[in-house]
Scaffold this active site. Sequence first.
Site, mmCIF file in Angstrom:
data_model
loop_
_atom_site.group_PDB
_atom_site.id
_atom_site.type_symbol
_atom_site.label_atom_id
_atom_site.label_comp_id
_atom_site.label_asym_id
_atom_site.label_seq_id
_atom_site.Cartn_x
_atom_site.Cartn_y
_atom_site.Cartn_z
ATOM 1 N N CYS A 297 -22.939 0.419 25.980
ATOM 2 C CA CYS A 297 -24.602 0.649 26.070
ATOM 3 C C CYS A 297 -25.652 -0.897 25.980
ATOM 4 C CB CYS A 297 -24.620 1.258 24.969
ATOM 5 S SG CYS A 297 -24.373 2.740 24.666
ATOM 6 N N HIS B 227 0.930 -1.126 -0.092
ATOM 7 C CA HIS B 227 0.246 -0.136 0.223
ATOM 8 C C HIS B 227 1.033 1.183 -0.021
ATOM 9 C CE1 HIS B 227 -4.059 -1.531 0.342
ATOM 10 N NE2 HIS B 227 -3.029 -2.665 1.591
HETATM 11 C C1 HEC Z 1 -29.641 4.049 28.145
HETATM 12 C C2 HEC Z 1 -29.778 5.401 28.081
HETATM 13 C C3 HEC Z 1 -28.525 4.812 26.891
HETATM 14 C C4 HEC Z 1 -28.810 4.159 25.344
HETATM 15 C C5 HEC Z 1 -30.534 3.153 25.405
HETATM 16 C C6 HEC Z 1 -28.610 3.505 24.849
HETATM 17 N N1 HEC Z 1 -26.784 4.456 25.300
HETATM 18 FE FE1 HEC Z 1 -25.602 5.042 23.870
HETATM 19 N N2 HEC Z 1 -25.398 5.955 25.042
HETATM 20 C C7 HEC Z 1 -25.757 6.343 26.474
HETATM 21 C C8 HEC Z 1 -24.199 7.697 27.074
HETATM 22 C C9 HEC Z 1 -24.428 7.838 28.643
HETATM 23 C C10 HEC Z 1 -23.199 7.534 26.347
HETATM 24 C C11 HEC Z 1 -21.789 8.260 26.556
HETATM 25 C C12 HEC Z 1 -21.675 7.846 27.700
HETATM 26 C C13 HEC Z 1 -20.089 8.263 27.939
HETATM 27 O O1 HEC Z 1 -19.150 8.395 27.083
HETATM 28 O O2 HEC Z 1 -19.786 7.910 28.380
HETATM 29 C C14 HEC Z 1 -23.204 6.573 24.886
HETATM 30 C C15 HEC Z 1 -22.660 6.360 24.361
HETATM 31 C C16 HEC Z 1 -22.833 5.919 22.956
HETATM 32 C C17 HEC Z 1 -22.259 5.880 21.921
HETATM 33 C C18 HEC Z 1 -20.838 6.490 21.917
HETATM 34 C C19 HEC Z 1 -20.685 8.268 20.761
HETATM 35 C C20 HEC Z 1 -19.187 8.649 21.125
HETATM 36 O O3 HEC Z 1 -19.491 9.707 20.679
HETATM 37 O O4 HEC Z 1 -18.340 8.131 20.805
HETATM 38 C C21 HEC Z 1 -22.629 5.151 20.349
HETATM 39 C C22 HEC Z 1 -21.265 4.611 19.225
HETATM 40 C C23 HEC Z 1 -23.812 4.505 21.307
HETATM 41 N N3 HEC Z 1 -23.853 5.085 22.284
HETATM 42 C C24 HEC Z 1 -24.450 4.003 20.866
HETATM 43 C C25 HEC Z 1 -25.810 2.536 20.971
HETATM 44 C C26 HEC Z 1 -26.551 2.471 20.766
HETATM 45 C C27 HEC Z 1 -26.153 1.637 19.128
HETATM 46 C C28 HEC Z 1 -27.096 2.295 21.343
HETATM 47 C C29 HEC Z 1 -28.664 0.966 21.465
HETATM 48 C C30 HEC Z 1 -28.130 -0.472 21.343
HETATM 49 C C31 HEC Z 1 -26.862 3.004 22.926
HETATM 50 N N4 HEC Z 1 -25.663 3.479 22.374
HETATM 51 C C32 HEC Z 1 -28.365 2.335 24.078
HETATM 52 C C33 HEC Z 1 -25.972 6.247 26.692
HETATM 53 C C34 HEC Z 1 -27.705 5.172 26.061
HETATM 54 C C1 HEC Z 2 0.411 -8.653 -0.556
HETATM 55 C C2 HEC Z 2 -0.144 -7.706 -0.534
HETATM 56 C C3 HEC Z 2 -0.958 -6.401 0.339
HETATM 57 C C4 HEC Z 2 -0.746 -6.345 1.624
HETATM 58 C C5 HEC Z 2 0.046 -7.266 2.312
HETATM 59 C C6 HEC Z 2 -1.629 -5.500 2.325
HETATM 60 N N1 HEC Z 2 -2.849 -5.224 1.730
HETATM 61 FE FE1 HEC Z 2 -4.426 -4.468 2.031
HETATM 62 N N2 HEC Z 2 -5.459 -4.463 0.308
HETATM 63 C C7 HEC Z 2 -3.930 -5.186 -0.704
HETATM 64 C C8 HEC Z 2 -5.590 -5.008 -2.314
HETATM 65 C C9 HEC Z 2 -4.970 -5.383 -3.510
HETATM 66 C C10 HEC Z 2 -6.439 -4.240 -1.391
HETATM 67 C C11 HEC Z 2 -7.546 -3.714 -2.250
HETATM 68 C C12 HEC Z 2 -8.774 -5.296 -2.232
HETATM 69 C C13 HEC Z 2 -10.090 -4.785 -3.092
HETATM 70 O O1 HEC Z 2 -10.583 -3.881 -2.813
HETATM 71 O O2 HEC Z 2 -10.231 -6.214 -2.935
HETATM 72 C C14 HEC Z 2 -6.304 -4.447 -0.461
HETATM 73 C C15 HEC Z 2 -7.158 -3.436 0.255
HETATM 74 C C16 HEC Z 2 -6.935 -3.338 1.545
HETATM 75 C C17 HEC Z 2 -8.116 -2.272 2.241
HETATM 76 C C18 HEC Z 2 -9.166 -1.595 2.186
HETATM 77 C C19 HEC Z 2 -9.383 0.023 1.169
HETATM 78 C C20 HEC Z 2 -10.236 0.212 0.794
HETATM 79 O O3 HEC Z 2 -9.995 1.547 -0.278
HETATM 80 O O4 HEC Z 2 -11.098 -0.116 0.580
HETATM 81 C C21 HEC Z 2 -7.446 -1.670 3.000
HETATM 82 C C22 HEC Z 2 -7.687 -0.574 4.856
HETATM 83 C C23 HEC Z 2 -5.828 -2.147 4.013
HETATM 84 N N3 HEC Z 2 -5.964 -3.166 2.691
HETATM 85 C C24 HEC Z 2 -5.247 -2.478 4.654
HETATM 86 C C25 HEC Z 2 -4.376 -3.295 4.866
HETATM 87 C C26 HEC Z 2 -3.305 -3.108 6.079
HETATM 88 C C27 HEC Z 2 -3.527 -2.699 7.406
HETATM 89 C C28 HEC Z 2 -2.397 -4.226 5.991
HETATM 90 C C29 HEC Z 2 -0.771 -4.873 6.987
HETATM 91 C C30 HEC Z 2 -1.589 -5.253 7.991
HETATM 92 C C31 HEC Z 2 -2.437 -5.085 4.566
HETATM 93 N N4 HEC Z 2 -3.641 -4.659 3.665
HETATM 94 C C32 HEC Z 2 -1.517 -5.623 3.814
HETATM 95 C C33 HEC Z 2 -3.073 -5.597 -0.729
HETATM 96 C C34 HEC Z 2 -2.960 -6.054 0.687
#
Ligand code: HEC
Ligand code: HEC
Length: 253
Positions: free
Chosen positions: A214, A72
């Site tokens: 969550c 890459h």
């Molecule tokens: C009871 C309330 C509640 C429910 C239900 C809940 N969450 Fe959350 N969620 C929170 C709170 C509070 C935080 C932030 C907590 C913190 O960062 O300390 C959070 C954080 C998150 C984040 C992180 C956002 C960021 O900024 O990174 C995601 C994504 C998320 N929730 C998705 C979900 C999803 C998908 C569901 C359902 C499967 C869900 N939550 C259910 C209360 C809730």
């Molecule tokens: C031998 C060659 C090779 C190596 C080593 C390799 N890759 Fe790739 N990688 C590819 C090829 C070719 C694609 C495109 C595949 C496709 O789109 O089907 C790809 C696709 C990807 C994608 C998706 C890119 C997109 O635009 O969606 C990611 C992310 C990625 N590689 C990360 C990594 C990481 C992290 C590593 C090391 C841990 C790694 N690759 C090692 C050949 C390689």
Amino acid sequence: MIRAGLAAALICTSASAADMPAPKSGLEYVSPETRALQADDFANPGMLWVSGGADLWRAATGTSGKSCQSCHGDAKQSMRGVAARYPLYEPKTKRPIDLQVRINQCRTERQGAKGLGFESEELLSLGAYVAHQSRGLPVKPPQDERLTPFIKNGEKLYFQRMGQIDISCAACHNAHAGQRLSGNLIPQAHPTGYPIYRLEWQSAGSLQRRLRGCMSAVRAEPFAYGAAEMVDLELYLMSRAAGLPIETPGVRP
Ligand code: HEC
Ligand code: HEC
């Protein structure tokens, strides 16, 4: 832990897509100290995973003897914008695939190395390094109709009540975003900073770890790492977050 009274108050409000205010990053719901931590690359603890990922990017491994860089080149160019468009459709499995599974695919199929476990230091580091190359770029979900049924399923899960507390994601994150719950403000659930560094974890973690948190909080059985439901939820959350900038590595309480 969510207090029963507050949970009951939250359940009483029914949530619909119309309740969703203009999209705002979770960063706007954290304290000024946490925001400052994220903004400073020297202080942001998530940058440790980004630099660990940079080392792994250059390290040759597996039966191919190749590094990510061998194929890459400079990640700053080749990985720019990649995190902004995942999950995307994977024709082989006929399902959406998220960035961490994509990275693992390259490791096993192209590098000939052992797959990395969910939440392993290496996968989080590579994920943080790759996603960091999109920092500042807007989330841009692919316009791919093959993804539509999976986005719909993610949306269904998001609006479905779950757990002993019997509450949906939407009841908190659409209807009550900005309100205080157990000390923190409820954000709108936009997954723009992942992998994040979470102060409560004292570690970096994936979006799936955050979602499992969550689900446990409402005493639901969390979906397993990598479960189809998990990826559909991730996909729906990214579609809701379209246009917001990628922040990786985000810092959250
Ligand atoms: C009871 C309330 C509640 C429910 C239900 C809940 N969450 Fe959350 N969620 C929170 C709170 C509070 C935080 C932030 C907590 C913190 O960062 O300390 C959070 C954080 C998150 C984040 C992180 C956002 C960021 O900024 O990174 C995601 C994504 C998320 N929730 C998705 C979900 C999803 C998908 C569901 C359902 C499967 C869900 N939550 C259910 C209360 C809730
Ligand atoms: C031998 C060659 C090779 C190596 C080593 C390799 N890759 Fe790739 N990688 C590819 C090829 C070719 C694609 C495109 C595949 C496709 O789109 O089907 C790809 C696709 C990807 C994608 C998706 C890119 C997109 O635009 O969606 C990611 C992310 C990625 N590689 C990360 C990594 C990481 C992290 C590593 C090391 C841990 C790694 N690759 C090692 C050949 C390689």
